[in-house]
Write an enzyme that holds these catalytic residues in place. Structure first.
Site, PDB file in Angstrom:
ATOM      1  N   GLY A  54       0.844  -1.195   0.000  1.00 21.59           N
ATOM      2  CA  GLY A  54       0.000   0.000   0.000  1.00 21.59           C
ATOM      3  C   GLY A  54       0.876   1.239   0.000  1.00 21.59           C
ATOM      4  CB  CYS A  81       5.328  -4.183   0.404  1.00 20.32           C
ATOM      5  SG  CYS A  81       6.119  -2.599   0.088  1.00 20.32           S
ATOM      6  CE1 TYR A  82       0.724   1.187   5.245  1.00 22.52           C
ATOM      7  CE2 TYR A  82      -0.779  -0.681   5.370  1.00 22.52           C
ATOM      8  CZ  TYR A  82      -0.419   0.597   5.754  1.00 22.52           C
ATOM      9  OH  TYR A  82      -1.204   1.283   6.642  1.00 22.52           O
ATOM     10  CG  HIS A 168       6.139  -5.976  -4.215  1.00 17.46           C
ATOM     11  ND1 HIS A 168       4.851  -5.816  -3.777  1.00 17.46           N
ATOM     12  CD2 HIS A 168       6.786  -4.840  -3.898  1.00 17.46           C
ATOM     13  CE1 HIS A 168       4.716  -4.636  -3.213  1.00 17.46           C
ATOM     14  NE2 HIS A 168       5.881  -4.014  -3.279  1.00 17.46           N
ATOM     15  CD  GLU A 170       3.219  -8.776  -4.943  1.00 13.66           C
ATOM     16  OE1 GLU A 170       4.059  -9.432  -4.302  1.00 13.66           O
ATOM     17  OE2 GLU A 170       2.883  -7.623  -4.632  1.00 13.66           O
ATOM     18  CB  SER A 222     -16.224  -6.002 -29.011  1.00 19.04           C
ATOM     19  OG  SER A 222     -15.367  -6.953 -28.396  1.00 19.04           O
ATOM     20  N   GLY A 223     -16.934  -9.075 -30.211  1.00 24.30           N
ATOM     21  CA  GLY A 223     -16.326 -10.148 -31.002  1.00 24.30           C
ATOM     22  C   GLY A 223     -14.924 -10.455 -30.520  1.00 24.30           C
ATOM     23  N   GLY A 224     -14.428  -9.659 -29.572  1.00 24.55           N
ATOM     24  CA  GLY A 224     -13.112  -9.928 -28.998  1.00 24.55           C
ATOM     25  C   GLY A 224     -13.215 -11.032 -27.948  1.00 24.55           C
ATOM     26  CB  VAL A 225     -10.549 -12.779 -25.995  1.00 22.23           C
ATOM     27  CG1 VAL A 225     -10.489 -13.962 -25.060  1.00 22.23           C
ATOM     28  CG2 VAL A 225      -9.631 -12.977 -27.184  1.00 22.23           C
ATOM     29  CG  ASP A 226     -11.383  -9.298 -22.731  1.00 23.84           C
ATOM     30  OD1 ASP A 226     -10.726 -10.357 -22.769  1.00 23.84           O
ATOM     31  OD2 ASP A 226     -10.867  -8.175 -22.633  1.00 23.84           O
ATOM     32  CB  SER A 227     -17.358  -8.840 -25.369  1.00 25.61           C
ATOM     33  OG  SER A 227     -16.912  -8.975 -26.679  1.00 25.61           O
ATOM     34  CB  SER A 228     -16.333 -13.959 -27.346  1.00 22.94           C
ATOM     35  OG  SER A 228     -16.250 -13.056 -28.411  1.00 22.94           O
ATOM     36  CE  LYS A 365      -7.407 -10.285 -24.052  1.00 24.52           C
ATOM     37  NZ  LYS A 365      -8.333  -9.135 -24.112  1.00 24.52           N
TER      38      LYS A 365
END
Ligand code: XMP
Length: 507
Positions: A54, A81-82, A168, A170, A222-228, A365
């Protein structure tokens, strides 16, 4: 009951990376506010807790604190960290400003005694990003790592199963970072590793049903990966209640609108295509500022949805395929606004939908692609390179016109054809209409025509990327084809900038 790692958030920019790393190691994790009460924590009964980083200093009055009772629940805790500073501060140690802040990759010496560093070499490079440090450990703790400027780069109280790392683990920039988190999960918390993405599907399906009930939902496809993937997930949860609207804003790649229509009309979805090309072009006529362009396009998008929703009999719930990097980069957490991704920052405040659902908002992604495969989407669709919501409009520097779009579409098509032949493709590749003109010679004539840039990047999460060094023969072929086949282009240049300092898109 499924195992849970609770990530308590104190405003660190990597909190989703922590949760994602844990999930990647097959343990389910959720992020909750840092101030969560111990009673609530107990109810969730996590097998372990991770306190994030943080931006604040623990010794200042406005610093976010956790409920001190969580340290007495007997649940293993890892402070990062924090998170480590907070744990030490609250348990009686001392945190002070550093004489010399540490930012970037530094060498650390790790104690082989600590279970956190099991099977890791003693000398390790870690990512540090801090201007405070733990100067005195609480009772019962011992130091387990040092750097040249940090006496307690890690610490632990193994009896109470409390662990802290100043660096970190991660991020990819810390060597063996994933192993450190894995050691915490499997050696400290004794995880069995019972999580996989099927669980994510089940959880989201349940959530969507609860949130939506019997209402209909409108999805911007949109036809992209995410919205499909989003469409598949929602139609799995509430089949028959989902209406997908594909708005062709005219900033799509060559033949893309028709291809999307063909692909989705075949699937068992309620699919509607809206042709709004001229409307969008008019909306951004004369606009040159990238952020304004993005915002106007995003706003127009939502207006079109609203109109269509009304026509369809008042649909009040909007679904979006927003994924986590969209939120981070649009300033969704406490970070700075880099650019407004059009499905987040571009939303107008007077949105007339009563609810927005974003079932992919916690994913990166690569996780979305995996989810798409599990949902049975075709590989070609799931592995598609990302395409930004505002489309080619943000790959044309300055004002967008019909003619510039035509030139860019053709250049981009050539780029995609040539890269498409490669066995190993970059993660994203495209052409840019730079808006610059340069002198050339075609036949015996002088020309003064456009400059097209080409870009190819390699990345795992799109938060950072490296430019992809394409073979010269491929570059030459692309350059020759673009400058020969498109009359108004005189020159092709190759963008070799990574992110940071650049971003993937030019605007
Ligand atoms: P930047 O340019 O921010 O891009 O480094 C990171 C990734 O996000 C994509 N991108 C967008 N995606 N809406 C989207 O859905 C947007 O407005 C948008 N802007 C950038 C970009 O193509 C890259 O993959």
């Amino acid at each position: 009951m499924r195992e849970l790692i609770l990530v308590l958030d104190f405003g660190g920019q990597y909190k989703e990376l922590i949760a994602r790393t844990v999930r990647g190691l097959k343990v389910y994790s959720e992020i909750h506010p840092g101030y969560m009460k111990a009673d609530k924590v107990k109810e969730l009964s996590p097998i372990g807790i991770i306190l994030t980083g943080g931006p604040k200093s623990v010794y200042l009055p406005d610093a976010p604190m956790c409920d001190p009772e969580i340290f007495r629940l007997g649940i293993p805790i890892l402070g990062i960290c924090y998170g480590m500073q907070l744990m030490c501060h609250m348990l009686g140690g001392e945190v002070n400003p550093c004489d010399k802040s540490e930012y970037g990759r530094v060498s650390a010496v790790l104690s082989r005694e600590s279970v956190l560093f099991k099977e890791i070499t003693e000398n390790n490079t870690v990512l540090m990003s801090h201007s405070d440090y733990v100067s005195r450990l609480p009772k019962g703790f011992r130091g387990t790592a040092t750097t040249s400027d940090c006496p307690y780069a890690a610490c632990e109280n193994p009896i109470d199963r409390l662990y802290g790392v100043q660096f970190h683990p991660e991020v990819e920039l810390t060597d063996n970072g994933e192993k450190i988190i894995s050691n915490f999960l499997y050696s400290v918390c004794k995880a069995k590793g019972d999580y996989n993405l099927d669980d994510y599907i089940d959880i989201q399906v349940r959530r969507i049903r609860e949130e939506v009930g019997n209402q209909r939902v409108l999805l911007a496809l949109s036809g992209g990966v995410d919205s499909s993937v989003c469409a598949s997930l929602i139609s799995k949860a509430i089949p028959g209640q989902l209406v997908c609207i594909f708005v062709d804003h005219g900033f799509m790649r060559q033949n893309e609108g028709d291809q999307i229509e063909k692909l989705f009309s075949k699937r068992r979805l309620n699919f509607i295509r809206i042709n709004a090309q001229q409307r969008f072009l008019n909306k951004i006529k004369g606009v040159t500022d990238p952020e304004r362009k993005r915002k106007l396009i995003g706003e127009e998008f939502v207006r079109v949805f609203e109109e269509e929703a009304k026509k369809l009999g008042d649909i009040r719930v909007l679904a979006q395929g927003t994924i986590y990097p969209d939120i981070i980069e649009s300033g969704g957490n406490i970070g700075a606004v880099i650019k407004s991704h059009h499905n987040v920052g571009g939303l107008p405040s007077n949105l007339s939908f009563s609810k927005v659902i974003e079932p992919l908002a916690g994913l990166f992604k690569d996780e979305v692609r995996l989810l798409g495969k599990k949902l049975g989407l075709p590989r070609a669709l799931v592995m598609r390179q990302p395409f930004p919501g505002p489309g080619l409009a943000i790959r044309i520097m300055g004002e967008v016109t019909h003619d510039k779009l035509e030139v860019l579409r053709r250049a981009d098509h050539i780029m995609c054809e040539e890269i498409g032949r490669l066995r190993n493709k970059p993660h994203q590749y495209f052409a840019i209409y730079t808006g610059a003109n340069s002198v050339g010679v075609k036949g015996d004539d002088r020309t003064y025509d456009g400059v097209i840039a080409i870009r190819a990047v390699t990345t795992s999460d799109f938060m950072t990327c490296k430019y992809t060094p394409l073979p010269h023969r491929v570059l030459e072929k692309i350059s020759t084809r673009i400058s020969n086949e498109i009359q108004s282009v005189s020159r092709v240049v190759y963008d070799i900038t990574s992110k940071p300092p650049a971003t993937v898109e030019w605007e």
